[in-house]
Design a protein around this motif. Structure first.
Motif, PDB file in Angstrom:
ATOM      1  N   ASN A 238       0.860  -1.191   0.000  1.00  0.00           N
ATOM      2  CA  ASN A 238       0.000   0.000   0.000  1.00  0.00           C
ATOM      3  C   ASN A 238       0.895   1.241   0.000  1.00  0.00           C
ATOM      4  OD1 ASN A 238      -2.769  -1.335   0.546  1.00  0.00           O
ATOM      5  ND2 ASN A 238      -1.504  -2.105   2.224  1.00  0.00           N
ATOM      6  N   GLU A 239       1.338   1.655  -1.180  1.00  0.00           N
ATOM      7  CA  GLU A 239       2.299   2.746  -1.312  1.00  0.00           C
ATOM      8  C   GLU A 239       1.784   4.059  -0.725  1.00  0.00           C
ATOM      9  OE1 GLU A 239       5.412   3.397  -2.682  1.00  0.00           O
ATOM     10  OE2 GLU A 239       5.826   1.254  -2.749  1.00  0.00           O
ATOM     11  N   GLU A 240       0.449   4.239  -0.689  1.00  0.00           N
ATOM     12  CA  GLU A 240      -0.085   5.506  -0.194  1.00  0.00           C
ATOM     13  C   GLU A 240       0.248   5.740   1.276  1.00  0.00           C
ATOM     14  OE1 GLU A 240      -1.772   2.941  -1.298  1.00  0.00           O
ATOM     15  OE2 GLU A 240      -3.647   2.570  -0.219  1.00  0.00           O
ATOM     16  N   LEU A 241       0.582   4.682   2.005  1.00  0.00           N
ATOM     17  CA  LEU A 241       0.951   4.849   3.412  1.00  0.00           C
ATOM     18  C   LEU A 241       2.216   5.688   3.567  1.00  0.00           C
ATOM     19  CD1 LEU A 241       0.245   1.282   4.849  1.00  0.00           C
ATOM     20  CD2 LEU A 241      -0.931   3.389   5.485  1.00  0.00           C
ATOM     21  N   LYS A 242       3.082   5.665   2.559  1.00  0.00           N
ATOM     22  CA  LYS A 242       4.318   6.447   2.632  1.00  0.00           C
ATOM     23  C   LYS A 242       4.049   7.949   2.680  1.00  0.00           C
ATOM     24  CE  LYS A 242       7.646   3.349   0.394  1.00  0.00           C
ATOM     25  NZ  LYS A 242       8.636   3.227  -0.699  1.00  0.00           N
ATOM     26  N   GLN A 243       2.873   8.356   2.250  1.00  0.00           N
ATOM     27  CA  GLN A 243       2.558   9.783   2.194  1.00  0.00           C
ATOM     28  C   GLN A 243       1.935  10.296   3.489  1.00  0.00           C
ATOM     29  OE1 GLN A 243       3.821  10.978  -0.533  1.00  0.00           O
ATOM     30  NE2 GLN A 243       4.190   8.859  -1.204  1.00  0.00           N
ATOM     31  N   ASP A 244       1.627   9.411   4.394  1.00  0.00           N
ATOM     32  CA  ASP A 244       0.975   9.840   5.635  1.00  0.00           C
ATOM     33  C   ASP A 244       2.026  10.319   6.635  1.00  0.00           C
ATOM     34  OD1 ASP A 244      -0.207   9.378   8.474  1.00  0.00           O
ATOM     35  OD2 ASP A 244      -1.949   9.292   7.130  1.00  0.00           O
ATOM     36  N   GLN A 245       1.978  11.613   6.956  1.00  0.00           N
ATOM     37  CA  GLN A 245       2.985  12.221   7.821  1.00  0.00           C
ATOM     38  C   GLN A 245       2.932  11.668   9.248  1.00  0.00           C
ATOM     39  OE1 GLN A 245       5.390  14.685   6.713  1.00  0.00           O
ATOM     40  NE2 GLN A 245       4.642  13.599   4.897  1.00  0.00           N
ATOM     41  N   ASN A 246       1.736  11.364   9.726  1.00  0.00           N
ATOM     42  CA  ASN A 246       1.621  10.824  11.088  1.00  0.00           C
ATOM     43  C   ASN A 246       2.315   9.466  11.205  1.00  0.00           C
ATOM     44  OD1 ASN A 246       0.083  13.005  12.114  1.00  0.00           O
ATOM     45  ND2 ASN A 246      -1.791  12.135  11.232  1.00  0.00           N
ATOM     46  N   LEU A 247       2.161   8.651  10.176  1.00  0.00           N
ATOM     47  CA  LEU A 247       2.816   7.336  10.183  1.00  0.00           C
ATOM     48  C   LEU A 247       4.333   7.493  10.110  1.00  0.00           C
ATOM     49  CD1 LEU A 247       2.404   4.241  10.134  1.00  0.00           C
ATOM     50  CD2 LEU A 247       2.453   4.389   7.640  1.00  0.00           C
TER      51      LEU A 247
END
Length: 445
Positions: free
Chosen positions: A340-349
């Motif tokens: 799930n590449e979109e997780l890389k864009q989540d700043q909190n994560l």
């Protein structure tokens, strides 16, 4: 020589036990020639006429007045000039019990004149005078662990066994032998490895703790210590068995006298291994297969789950267990980012991963006395470096990046210095430290 036989007619025969036929020498000539002079009480056999390790019957037959009497003498011909076989071994005291998982080193020193390349080497494990397995090697040195060849001992009292080594020199018929008599320190017996989550049809990562316990172990060398690990695949489990110098397992706890653990598990974990050590280091390994489902539903739900899990972990009162649980959390995060590449864009994560990364870099040198945890920390640092370091750098300012790189560099230098100072006592320790070196090299690259 002739004797006064009192009218008794005598004659000699020679029979081989192997063929039950007349004895012959290497030229195929009869040892006892039927044309030789009879009525003698002694015969002489030429040196090297008889075959070594064959049983011969020499029969002296006497006859008088139609009565025939025989006297039989049996002989086995042996080689008396076989060169002796000596050894150098890592076992210092043969009177002490040996752990089956202990790495044993043996160097065979053959005193024959033949070139080492012309010799053949072999070994065998014997229990109650029966050969249980063979040890194959191709030179005069060998390292092995007994449990890879035999571990089916009857009980702790019947724990004596032998290791026999042989060197075959084509110049001789029989090999040169050396035998070690050992006593095994048997690992804990009758252990039960229980998974308290088997009743659940589906097990999801991070959402709840899973409980494993080892019960009922019996061993005379108390106290017992317990360690739990997981593998991400059956292939990793089998690979580590065949290549113990490469660590594929991930710790679930710090080795302790507590036989029960409660832990989160990452998505994709396949094998749980429970290890029980007695006070002398003998270990019993038990495994259970698990199927850990992915808790990911969407980005928002998963990030919230990670945040909640992170808050719970950092409240654990034991720092070592915090580090292990953080490593498990990173495993789950990276597994999900890969699909799930979109997780890389989540700043909190990314901020959570950054905090874990910094904590692991800081904590790494505090675990020099626990190689399993140190290796796991290094593996997790590598995992973050390979998959998320760019995202971490993107949320840092220029000065923070320089400080960050300096911290990484200092950590690597400290790790290298520790490895250089290591004074390993046996090959198993060297294998563990080799894993650390491999991981440091991966991070540097």
């Amino acid at each position: 020589q002739k004797n006064n036989n009192y009218g008794i007619k005598t004659k000699w025969k020679c029979i081989t036990a192997k063929s039950q036929s007349d004895c012959r020498d290497y030229k195929n000539d009869l040892i006892v020639d039927p044309n030789m002079e009879q009525n003698i009480l002694q015969i002489k056999v030429q040196e090297k006429s008889l075959e070594a390790y064959n049983l011969y019957y020499f029969i002296l037959e006497g006859e008088k007045d139609g009565i025939v009497v025989q006297d039989i003498s049996s002989f086995i011909i042996l080689e008396q000039n076989i060169p002796p076989l000596n050894s150098i071994t890592s076992i210092n005291d043969f009177s002490q019990r040996i752990n089956l998982n202990q790495q044993i080193f043996v160097q065979l020193n053959y005193e024959g004149k033949n070139n080492l390349d012309n010799l053949f080497f072999s070994g065998a494990v014997l229990y109650q005078n029966d050969v249980k397995n063979t040890i194959k090697f191709f030179h005069n040195q060998v390292r092995f662990q007994t449990w890879n060849y035999f571990n089916d001992f009857i009980n702790e009292e019947e724990n004596s066994y032998q290791i026999r080594f042989a060197v075959f020199d084509p110049q001789y018929i029989m090999p040169s032998l050396i035998i070690f008599s050992l006593k095994a320190n048997l690992p804990p017996l009758n252990c039960l490895f229980k998974n308290f989550n088997n009743q659940q049809q589906e097990i999801f990562s991070l959402k709840q703790n899973y409980v494993f316990q080892i019960n009922n172990c019996q061993d005379q060398d108390q106290p017992l210590y317990y360690n739990f690990f997981y593998y991400k695949s059956q292939e990793d489990f089998q690979y580590e068995i065949l290549n113990p110098q490469f660590t594929k397992r991930y710790a679930l706890n710090v080795k302790s006298t507590i036989s029960r653990i409660s832990t989160i598990l990452p998505f994709g974990a396949k094998v749980i291994i429970g290890c029980v050590f007695d006070n002398l280091g003998a270990v019993r390994n038990m495994t259970q297969n698990v199927e850990i489902k992915n808790s990911y539903e969407n980005v928002q739900q998963y990030v919230q789950l990670v945040q909640e899990t992170y808050k719970i972990i950092i409240q654990i009162p034991f720092k070592q267990q915090i580090v292990i649980q953080l490593c498990i959390l990173v495993q789950d995060i990276v597994s999900n980012i890969l699909i799930n590449e979109e997780l890389k864009q989540d700043q909190n994560l990314i901020k959570i991963v950054k905090n874990i990364y910094e904590d692991l870099l800081f904590q790494q040198q505090k675990f020099n006395d626990n190689q399993d945890v140190q290796v796991q920390i290094q593996m997790t640092i590598n995992l973050i470096s390979q998959n998320l370091l760019d995202q971490i750098m993107n949320i840092l300012k220029y000065k923070d990046i320089l400080d960050y790189l300096s911290k990484i560099e200092q950590t690597l230098i400290e790790q290298e210095n520790i490895i250089k100072k290591i004074q390993a006592k046996d090959v198993q320790q060297y294998q563990q430290y080799f894993s650390s070196i491999q991981l440091v090299l991966q991070q540097v690259s």
